[in-house]
Design an enzyme around this catalytic site. Sequence first.
Site, PDB file in Angstrom:
ATOM      1  N   LYS A 161      -0.098 -29.947  11.321  1.00 39.21           N
ATOM      2  CA  LYS A 161      -0.946 -29.441  12.411  1.00 39.21           C
ATOM      3  C   LYS A 161      -1.507 -28.063  12.067  1.00 39.21           C
ATOM      4  CE  LYS A 161       1.329 -32.126  15.986  1.00 39.21           C
ATOM      5  NZ  LYS A 161       2.070 -32.153  17.250  1.00 39.21           N
ATOM      6  N   CYS A 212       3.669  -3.095   3.938  1.00 37.28           N
ATOM      7  CA  CYS A 212       2.789  -1.984   4.308  1.00 37.28           C
ATOM      8  C   CYS A 212       3.626  -1.080   5.213  1.00 37.28           C
ATOM      9  CB  CYS A 212       1.494  -2.471   4.964  1.00 37.28           C
ATOM     10  SG  CYS A 212       1.667  -3.280   6.556  1.00 37.28           S
ATOM     11  N   GLY A 213       3.037  -0.173   5.915  1.00 37.90           N
ATOM     12  CA  GLY A 213       3.822   0.744   6.740  1.00 37.90           C
ATOM     13  C   GLY A 213       4.676   0.034   7.765  1.00 37.90           C
ATOM     14  N   ASP A 226       0.874  -1.169   0.000  1.00 38.64           N
ATOM     15  CA  ASP A 226       0.000   0.000   0.000  1.00 38.64           C
ATOM     16  C   ASP A 226       0.916   1.224   0.000  1.00 38.64           C
ATOM     17  OD1 ASP A 226       0.980   0.180   2.604  1.00 38.64           O
ATOM     18  OD2 ASP A 226      -0.973   0.063   3.573  1.00 38.64           O
ATOM     19  N   GLY A 242       0.053  -5.306   9.290  1.00 35.90           N
ATOM     20  CA  GLY A 242      -1.225  -5.480   8.602  1.00 35.90           C
ATOM     21  C   GLY A 242      -1.116  -6.423   7.425  1.00 35.90           C
ATOM     22  N   ARG A 264       5.547 -32.494  10.137  1.00 36.83           N
ATOM     23  CA  ARG A 264       4.567 -32.796  11.197  1.00 36.83           C
ATOM     24  C   ARG A 264       3.923 -31.504  11.706  1.00 36.83           C
ATOM     25  NH1 ARG A 264       7.909 -34.859  14.743  1.00 36.83           N
ATOM     26  NH2 ARG A 264       8.021 -32.974  16.013  1.00 36.83           N
TER      27      ARG A 264
END
Length: 150
Positions: free
Chosen positions: A141, A66-67, A8, A71, A137
């Site tokens: 999960k 992003c900044g 962004d 995010g 493994r």
Amino acid sequence: MRVGIATDHGGFGLKEELITRLQAAGHEIVDFGAYEMNAHDDYPDFVVPLAEAVVAGEVERGVAICGSGVGASVCANKIAGIRAALVHDHFSAQQGVEDDHLNIICMGGRTVGPAVAWDLVQAFLGAEFSQAARHLRRLAKVERLESARS
């Protein structure tokens, strides 16, 4: 390697710098935007298409900026099959791929300079998943957690 990149406004300058360096290193780049500086854009609009392209195999790995990188990391990890992490150090960029099969590296355009970002991206792209039994493994999960959400 075919690499996707997205940002962004908070990482726009860093994305442009990394694209230049990646291309010079011989990588094929798919740019998911932002394509111009716009202080009102939102990282999910660019990070989600990048993450979907990684899952679909349209790009081998992704770089999300992003900044702060936070995010972008949170957003990317909402897409099933993505293993994204906010990375600030060389060890984690490499080890994240080798042990955790990291497929998107996330960085902050306001927290990591271009030289460090380039080092992180090189470590990330140069690493290979180990296929070690313990890592397989653990990833199984994690995949079960994703399936439980569906």
